[in-house]
Design a protein around this motif. Structure first.
Motif, short mmCIF file in Angstrom:
data_model
loop_
_atom_site.label_atom_id
_atom_site.label_comp_id
_atom_site.label_asym_id
_atom_site.label_seq_id
_atom_site.Cartn_x
_atom_site.Cartn_y
_atom_site.Cartn_z
N LYS A 101 0.82 -1.22 0.00
CA LYS A 101 0.00 0.00 0.00
C LYS A 101 0.85 1.26 0.00
CE LYS A 101 -4.05 -2.00 2.02
NZ LYS A 101 -4.92 -2.18 3.18
N CYS A 102 2.16 1.08 0.13
CA CYS A 102 3.05 2.23 0.23
C CYS A 102 3.15 2.96 -1.11
CB CYS A 102 4.44 1.74 0.66
SG CYS A 102 5.69 3.01 0.56
N ILE A 103 3.03 4.27 -1.07
CA ILE A 103 3.13 5.05 -2.30
C ILE A 103 4.49 5.74 -2.40
CG2 ILE A 103 0.64 5.41 -2.46
CD1 ILE A 103 1.17 8.25 -1.33
N LEU A 104 5.41 5.38 -1.55
CA LEU A 104 6.77 5.92 -1.53
C LEU A 104 6.82 7.44 -1.44
CD1 LEU A 104 7.23 3.03 -3.36
CD2 LEU A 104 9.50 3.82 -2.75
N CYS A 105 5.97 7.97 -0.59
CA CYS A 105 5.96 9.42 -0.41
C CYS A 105 7.15 9.86 0.42
CB CYS A 105 4.68 9.86 0.26
SG CYS A 105 4.59 9.36 1.99
N GLY A 106 7.77 8.94 1.14
CA GLY A 106 8.98 9.26 1.89
C GLY A 106 8.75 9.96 3.21
N ARG A 107 7.48 10.16 3.59
CA ARG A 107 7.23 10.88 4.84
C ARG A 107 7.78 10.13 6.04
NH1 ARG A 107 1.21 13.09 5.63
NH2 ARG A 107 0.72 13.90 3.57
N CYS A 108 7.58 8.80 6.05
CA CYS A 108 8.03 8.00 7.20
C CYS A 108 9.54 8.08 7.33
CB CYS A 108 7.56 6.56 7.04
SG CYS A 108 8.04 5.80 5.49
N VAL A 109 10.23 8.03 6.16
CA VAL A 109 11.69 8.10 6.18
C VAL A 109 12.14 9.43 6.77
CG1 VAL A 109 13.75 8.14 4.72
CG2 VAL A 109 11.87 6.58 4.18
N LYS B 15 11.53 0.54 -2.54
CA LYS B 15 10.77 0.07 -1.39
C LYS B 15 11.33 0.73 -0.14
CE LYS B 15 9.79 -4.41 0.74
NZ LYS B 15 10.17 -5.83 0.73
N ILE B 16 10.45 1.02 0.80
CA ILE B 16 10.92 1.55 2.08
C ILE B 16 11.13 0.35 3.01
CG2 ILE B 16 10.41 3.09 4.02
CD1 ILE B 16 10.27 4.63 1.47
N CYS B 17 12.30 0.25 3.60
CA CYS B 17 12.51 -0.87 4.52
C CYS B 17 13.65 -0.58 5.48
CB CYS B 17 12.75 -2.16 3.75
SG CYS B 17 14.17 -2.12 2.67
N VAL C 32 2.38 9.84 10.23
CA VAL C 32 2.45 10.68 9.04
C VAL C 32 2.10 9.95 7.75
CG1 VAL C 32 4.17 12.24 10.03
CG2 VAL C 32 4.95 10.26 8.73
N CYS C 33 1.98 8.64 7.78
CA CYS C 33 1.70 7.89 6.55
C CYS C 33 0.33 8.27 5.99
CB CYS C 33 1.74 6.38 6.83
SG CYS C 33 1.44 5.39 5.37
N PRO C 34 0.29 8.70 4.73
CA PRO C 34 -0.99 9.14 4.17
C PRO C 34 -1.87 8.00 3.69
CG PRO C 34 0.74 9.41 2.54
CD PRO C 34 1.40 8.85 3.77
N THR C 35 -1.38 6.77 3.78
CA THR C 35 -2.16 5.62 3.29
C THR C 35 -2.25 4.57 4.39
OG1 THR C 35 -0.29 4.30 2.56
CG2 THR C 35 -1.09 5.97 1.03
N GLY C 36 -2.75 3.43 4.03
CA GLY C 36 -2.87 2.33 5.00
C GLY C 36 -1.61 1.49 5.09
N ALA C 37 -0.48 2.00 4.56
CA ALA C 37 0.74 1.19 4.56
C ALA C 37 1.26 0.97 5.97
CB ALA C 37 1.80 1.85 3.69
N LEU C 38 1.13 1.99 6.80
CA LEU C 38 1.61 1.86 8.18
C LEU C 38 0.45 2.06 9.13
CD1 LEU C 38 4.90 3.98 7.99
CD2 LEU C 38 4.66 1.51 7.76
N THR C 39 0.20 1.08 9.99
CA THR C 39 -0.85 1.22 11.00
C THR C 39 -0.36 0.56 12.28
OG1 THR C 39 -1.84 -0.82 10.16
CG2 THR C 39 -2.83 1.23 9.40
S1 SF4 Z 1 4.71 7.31 4.91
FE1 SF4 Z 1 3.53 5.51 4.30
S2 SF4 Z 1 3.15 5.77 2.10
FE2 SF4 Z 1 4.74 7.21 2.68
S3 SF4 Z 1 6.63 6.15 2.22
FE3 SF4 Z 1 6.20 5.75 4.37
S4 SF4 Z 1 5.01 3.83 4.38
FE4 SF4 Z 1 5.03 4.61 2.28
#
Ligand code: SF4
Ligand SMILES: Cc1cc2nc3c(=O)[nH]c(=O)nc-3n(C[C@H](O)[C@H](O)[C@H](O)COP(=O)(O)O)c2cc1C
Ligand code: SF4
Lengths: 592, 346
Positions: free
Chosen positions: B145-153, B175-177, B195-202
Motif C-alpha cells: 500500500k506504500c506510495i513511496l511518499c517518503g514521509r516516514c523516512v 521500497k521503504i525498509c 504521518v503515513c498518508p495511506t494504510g501502509a503503516l498502521t
Molecule cells: S509514509 Fe507511508 S506511504 Fe509514505 S513512504 Fe512511508 S510507508 Fe510509504
C-alpha cells in the motif's frame, strides 16, 4: 617526432589492455633487448603506453615510429612482435600485411580532435608527457595573467556548452556561480557516465587525465572554489587509477594544492567513487551521493550554482566539457568557435556503435552531417545492409530515420527532430533492427535505473514498458499506440528529473517515424523479423533438399521429414529459436 | 517580503516561502500526497504541480520558493489531466482493498481518488507483491500500500533522529525498509505511522477495532511522564482503541512509544484500581483512608525504631513536577531524610 630514433606507442586504454596490450608491451621490451636495439640506439628508443584513439575494434594498435616515419599496426598480439622487430626495426621493411588499412585512415580523416588530440599520443601516466605538449600552460596563463572574470569571458566567447547532456553554456554557468556570495564554493567533475555503450569520458580520463585536472583547476579559479570533486564510477578502475596518479603528480609539481604555481590560489581535488547508478549522473542526485545520501534527485530550483553540495554554490561540469577548457585558453576562443555551427561550437566526442563498419570513439566538429559520420568515418553499414535509423543521445535520446541522415549534428538540429546530442551515444540501426524492440531496450534500462522517487517515472515507465512488451509479444491492443503517446508525454511533463523527463523519448520518436512498425506488430507481424513471438518458421518445399540438417539442429524436435524429401515444421512444437534458419544451406527455411 | 499572484489573487509572503504554502494562505486547495508541513519538501508524488509563467514545464509547488512577481496557476485542464494520470498510476500499483483497509475514511489517497473520480484505470499492470513477515510488536507494515511518499523516512530521521528506515532498490522495485530488509527494530515511536498518508503503516493493535465514524475522540494529557504531551484517545464502546496526537498541540503531534501504543493497561484485568493490603498472606482490597492510615502508622513505627535514614523514597516519572516536588518535600521535611530519588535518568 621528426627526430632520429625509435618510438613505439602501444594502445593501453581499457580496450587495448583487454586485447592484450600489456603482453605486447612486454614482448617489445624483450625483443628489443634481445636484438640489442635498446643498447645501440640508447635513449632515443622509447616505448609509450598511450590512451585510446577510438578504433578499439582493431586493438591492439601499435605505432612504430622510426626516424620520423610512422607506421601503425592493427590487431597486434605478443607473438607477432618478434617479426615486427626483426623486419621493421632491423631490416627497415615494415610488415605490410599487418599495417592498418584504408578504413583506419578514413576513420580519422574527417575527425577533428580537440579533447582527444593528445589521447593516444601521450603517456597518460606521465605528467611530463602532457607538459611536453604544452600541458598546464593554460593554467599558468590563467593564474598569472587573467582575472577570473576575464577567464569566464573567454569561455563564454568560445561558445563552449556542456557536453554532459543538457548543453548549457559553460561560461554562463561559471559566471552565475561566480556572482553568488559565499565563503565556500565547489566544482564537481561529472565522470559518472552511465549511458549504456558510452565511453567518451572514460577514454578522456584514461588517455589524458591531466587535461581534466587542468580544466577543473581553471574552472575553480574562475568561480572561486578551493575544493573540487571528481565523481567517477567505480566500474572504471583504470580511469580511477590514472586519475589518482595524475593528481599525485600534479600536487608534486605544485599544480594542485596550496598556492598553485606560487600564486595565492589554492585548490585541490578529491575523488568520489560512484556505485553504478545511472541516475547519479544527474547533478542533484550526484550531489546527494557525495553527501552520503541515497542518490535521488532533488527538485530544482534551487539550482546547484546557488545551492549545491552541502548547500554551497557548486558548478558541475562534464569530463569532456572540462577537458576542452585548457585547449580553449591555449588556442583562444576564436580558434574554438571556428569549429561548429552558429549555436553549437567546437567538437563533440561520440561513441559510434551498432551496425556500422568502424565502430569506436570519434570526435567531430559540431555541424557535421550524420551521413558523413556513418559513411565516411564509420565506413558505412556492416554487410552493406540498408540503414534504418540512428539513435542518438542514449536512453534519453531519440531515433532519427534514414531519410534524415543529411541532418547536421548539433544541439539545435537534433532537438528539432526529437532527439538530442546528449552525452554522445550514437547507435546505427539497420534493416534487421525492430524499432519497437529498440524502444523497449532503452526503456528497460531507464525503468530499471529510475530512482523510484517520483510517481510518473517509477510507475509510468514500468507501464510504458509493459505496453511495449505486450506489443512485441503480439498481445497489443488497438489503443496501445495512443496510450503510449499519452502516457509518454505525461511522464515527460510530470517527472522530477531529467531521467523521467526524457525516458519516453525513444518510444515517442520511434512512434513518430516508425508508426507503421508499431501498427504491423498490432496486426501480428514484426517487419524486421526480430520479435520472436510474432515469427513463424516454415520450410519452402521447392528449395528443401531433405538433407535433414534442420531436423538435427532443432532442439525442440519440431521438424519431421524423410531423407531427400521436403521437411515440415510443426508450429505447435516450434520454439522459434531460429536454429533451422541458421543451419539450412539451401535457404529453404523461411520466417515471417 | 515577496509579492506574487496565485490564480489571479495577489499575496505577499516572506522570502523563502514555498508556492504551496503561499497558496494555502490564500485558501487555494492544491492536492498533495508526499508533502508534510513539518518535514522538508520531497517533491516526489508530483500531485502539487502548478504552472508558473515563464517556465515551460509544470513545477512542484511544495519545493518551489516564491519569487517577486511570480504568476502561478494551480489548476488548468493540463494540470488536472496530469494529476489524474499520476493518481491512476499510483492506483494501478495499489491493492485497492479499501473495504477492508484500516485507514478507509482517513486516507489521503482514497480521498483524492474520490475527488478525481477514478473508477477505471487506463494503466492496469503488474503490482508489487510483498510477503508480510514483519515480526515487530507494534507497527503493521503493508508495503504493497506504500506510495513511496517518503514521509516516514523523513520523520524518522528529521524528527526522531533515528533513521531506522530508508529507500532501497530502484525503479518499480523501490521500497521503504529497514536495513537489509530485517524486521523493524527501532524505538517504535510510531511517528511514521502518524504521518503515513495511506494504510501502509498502521498500529498492530488497531486492527479490527472499528471505523473512525463510530469513534469518540477525547483530548487529554498523556500520563506516562511529566512531559505532558497532548493526546487524543479514540474511544469505541467505552474502550480506548487508538491513541493519536494532533498537529496543533504543543508537542506538534509527536509521541513516544508509550504514549502512542502503551494504552493496553487501561482495560487490563491486572490493572490496580484500589489499594491492596496484605492480610494473613493475601492481598485484600481496602479503601484509600485505610491504606493511607496503615502506611502512616508503619512509617512512624519504622522511623521511631530505626531512625529516619532507614527510610527512602522513590518517586515516579509518571508524576507531574509538582507531585514530585511535594514527594521530596514530604520525605525531607516530614520523614527527615535525604534518601529520595526518582526513576527518570537523563
Ligand atoms: S509514509 Fe507511508 S506511504 Fe509514505 S513512504 Fe512511508 S510507508 Fe510509504
Ligand atoms: C539521468 C541523468 C544522467 C546523467 N548522467 C550524466 C553523466 O553520466 N555525465 C554527465 O556529465 N552528465 C550527466 N547528466 C547531466 C548532468 O545532470 C549535468 O547536466 C551535467 O553534468 C552538467 O555538466 P555540463 O554542463 O558540463 O554538461 C545526467 C543527467 C541525467 C538527467
Ligand atoms: S524522474 Fe525518475 S529518476 Fe528522476 S527523480 Fe523521478 S523517479 Fe527518480
Amino acid at each position: 617526432m621528426k627526430d632520429k630514433g625509435i618510438r613505439i606507442n602501444i594502445c593501453m586504454g581499457t580496450g587495448g589492455i583487454a586485447a592484450g596490450g600489456a603482453q605486447v608491451m612486454e614482448a617489445f621490451k624483450k625483443e628489443l633487448r634481445k636484438a640489442g636495439i635498446k643498447a645501440s640506439v640508447g635513449k632515443r628508443c622509447t616505448m609509450h603506453k598511450v590512451g585510446c584513439r577510438g578504433l578499439c575494434a582493431k586493438d591492439v594498435l601499435v605505432d612504430v615510429v622510426k626516424d620520423g616515419n610512422k607506421f601503425t599496426y592493427q590487431f597486434i598480439q605478443a607473438d607477432m612482435v618478434p617479426r615486427i622487430v626483426q623486419q621493421h626495426l632491423i631490416e627497415n621493411n615494415p610488415v605490410s600485411e599487418w599495417l592498418v588499412g584504408e578504413d583506419y585512415h578514413n576513420f580519422h580523416n574527417k575527425q577533428v580532435k580537440v579533447v582527444l588530440s593528445d589521447c593516444g599520443n601521450i603517456d597518460p601516466e606521465d605528467i611530463e608527457a602532457y607538459i611536453k605538449v604544452k600541458g598546464y600552460e593554460a593554467l599558468k596563463t590563467v593564474l598569472k595573467k587573467l582575472t577570473p572574470e576575464k577567464t569566464i569571458e573567454i569561455i563564454k566567447k568560445s561558445g563552449l556548452r556542456g557536453r554532459g547532456g543538457a548543453g548549457f553554456p559553460t561560461g554562463t554557468k561559471w559566471e552565475i556561480c561566480r556572482g553568488v556570495e559565499a565563503e565556500q564554493k565547489y566544482i564537481i567533475c561529472n565522470a559518472d557516465e552511465g549511458d549504456p555503450g558510452a565511453f567518451m569520458d572514460r577514454s578522456v580520463i584514461e588517455g589524458n587525465p591531466h587535461a581534466v585536472i587542468e580544466g577543473m583547476t581553471i574552472g575553480a579559479y574562475a568561480i572561486g572554489a578551493d575544493i573540487g570533486y571528481v565523481y567517477i564510477r567505480a566500474e572504471y578502475p583504470l580511469a580511477v587509477e590514472r586519475l589518482k596518479l595524475a593528481l599525485k603528480q600534479a600536487r608534486k609539481k605544485k599544480l594542485l594544492g596550496k598556492n598553485i604555481l606560487g600564486t595565492k590560489f589554492s585548490f585541490d581535488i578529491k575523488i568520489k567513487l560512484g556505485a553504478g547508478a545511472f541516475v547519479c549522473g544527474e547533478e542533484t542526485a550526484l550531489i546527494a551521493s557525495i553527501e552520503g545520501e541515497r542518490g535521488m534527485p532533488r527538485a530544482k530550483p534551487p539550482f546547484p550554482v546557488h545551492s549545491g553540495l552541502w548547500g554551497k554554490p557548486t558548478v558541475i561540469n562534464n569530463v569532456e566539457t572540462l577537458a576542452n577548457v585548457p585547449y580553449i585558453i591555449r588556442n583562444g576562443d576564436k580558434w574554438f568557435s571556428s569549429y561548429g555551427t552558429e549555436k553549437s561550437k567546437g567538437t563533440k566526442v561520440f561513441a559510434l556503435t551498432g551496425k556500422v563498419k568502424n565502430s569506436g570513439l570519434i570526435e567531430v566538429p559540431m555541424g557535421i552531417t550524420l551521413k558523413e559520420i556513418i559513411y565516411d568515418i564509420g565506413g558505412g553499414i556492416e554487410n552493406d545492409k540498408a540503414l534504418k535509423a540512428v539513435q542518438t543521445g542514449g536512453p534519453s535520446g531519440g531515433c532519427i530515420p534514414a531519410g534524415m541522415v543529411d541532418i547536421k549534428v548539433d544541439y539545435e538540429s537534433l532537438a528539432q527532430v526529437g532527439s538530442i546530442v546528449g552525452s554522445g551515444g550514437m547507435i546505427v540501426l539497420d534493416e534487421d533492427d525492430c524499432m519497437v524492440n529498440v524502444a523497449k531496450y532503452f526503456l528497460q534500462f531507464t525503468q530499471a535505473e529510475s530512482c523510484g522517487k517520483c510517481v510518473p517515472c517509477r510507475i509510468g515507465t514500468k507501464r510504458l514498458l509493459e505496453i511495449l512488451d505486450r506489443i512485441t509479444k503480439g498481445n497489443g491492443k488497438e489503443t496501445d499506440i495512443e496510450l503510449l503517446e499519452k502516457l509518454g508525454n505525461d511522464v515527460k511533463s510530470a517527472s522530477l528529473c531529467g531521467l523521467g523527463q526524457t525516458a519516453p523519448n525513444p518510444v515517442l520518436s520511434t512512434i513518430k517515424y516508425f508508426r507503421h512498425e508499431y501498427e504491423a506488430h498490432l496486426k501480428g507481424k514484426c517487419p524486421a523479423g526480430v520479435c520472436k513471438d510474432l515469427l513463424t518458421y516454415y520450410i519452402l518445399e521447392e528449395f528443401c533438399k531433405g538433407c535433414g540438417a534442420c531436423m538435427r539442429a532443432c532442439p525442440a524436435g519440431a521438424i519431421t521429414g524423410e531423407r531427400k524429401k521436403p521437411h515440415k515444421i510443426d508450429p505447435e512444437i516450434c520454439i522459434k529459436c531460429g536454429a533451422c534458419f541458421e543451419v539450412c544451406k539451401f535457404k529453404a527455411v523461411g520466417k515471417e | 517580503m515577496v509579492k506574487l499572484t496565485i490564480d489571479g489573487k495577489t499575496i505577499t509572503v516572506p522570502k523563502g516561502t514555498t508556492v504551496l504554502d503561499a497558496a494555502r494562505k490564500l485558501d487555494i486547495p492544491i492536492p498533495t500526497l508526499c508533502h508534510h508541513p513539518k518535514l522538508t519538501p520531497f517533491g516526489g508524488c508530483r500531485m502539487c504541480i502548478v504552472e508558473i509563467k515563464g517556465i515551460p514545464r509544470p513545477v512542484t509547488s511544495c519545493t518551489t520558493p516564491v519569487t517577486e512577481g511570480m504568476e502561478v496557476i494551480t489548476s488548468s485542464p493540463r494540470l488536472e489531466d496530469l494529476r489524474k494520470t499520476i493518481l491512476e498510476l499510483i492506483l494501478s500499483d495499489h491493492p485497492n482493498d479499501c473495504m477492508v483497509c484500516e485507514r478507509a475514511g482517513d486516507c489521503t489517497l482514497q480521498e483524492l481518488a474520490y475527488f478525481y473520480g477514478i473508477k477505471e484505470n487506463r494503466f492496469q499492470g503488474e503490482r508489487r507483491r510483498y510477503e508480510k513477515r514483519d515480526g515487530n510488536p507494534f507497527i503493521e507494515r503493508d508495503m504493497e500500500k506504500c506510495i513511496l511518499c517518503g514521509r516516514c523516512v523523513k520523520v524518522c530521521s528529521e524528527v526522531q533522529g533515528v533513521g531506522a528506515i530508508d529507500f532501497a532498490y530502484r525503479g518499480f522495485n523501490a521500497k521503504i525498509c529497514p536495513p537489509y530488509e530485517h524486521d523493524l527494530d527501532c524505538e517504535f515511536c510510531g511517528q511514521c505511522v502518524a504521518v503515513c498518508p495511506t494504510g501502509a503503516l498502521t498500529g498492530k493493535m488497531w486492527a479490527l477495532k472499528g471505523r473512525q465514524k463510530e469513534i469518540k475522540e477525547v483530548d487529554t494529557v498523556c500520563a506516562y511522564c511529566g512531559t505532558g504531551c497532548n493526546i487524543t484517545l479514540h474511544v469505541r464502546r467505552n474502550e480506548v482503541v487508538r491513541v493519536t496526537s494532533k498537529e496543533n498541540t504543543w508537542n506538534e503531534g509527536w509521541l513516544c512509544v508509550k504514549g502512542r501504543f502503551g494504552y493496553k493497561f487501561i482495560n487490563s484485568p491486572d490493572r490496580l484500581k484500589t489499594p491492596l493490603i496484605k492480610k494473613r498472606g493475601k492481598f485484600k482490597e481496602v479503601s484509600w483512608e485505610e491504606a493511607l492510615d496503615y502506611t502512616a502508622k508503619k512509617l512512624n513505627a519504622i522511623k521511631k525504631k530505626y531512625g529516619p535514614d532507614s527510610i527512602g523514597g522513590l518517586s515516579s516519572a509518571r508524576c507531574t513536577t509538582e507531585e514530585n516536588y511535594l514527594f521530596q518535600k514530604f520525605i525531607r521535611a516530614v520523614i527527615g531524610t535525604n534518601n529520595v530519588d526518582h526513576c527518570a535518568r537523563l
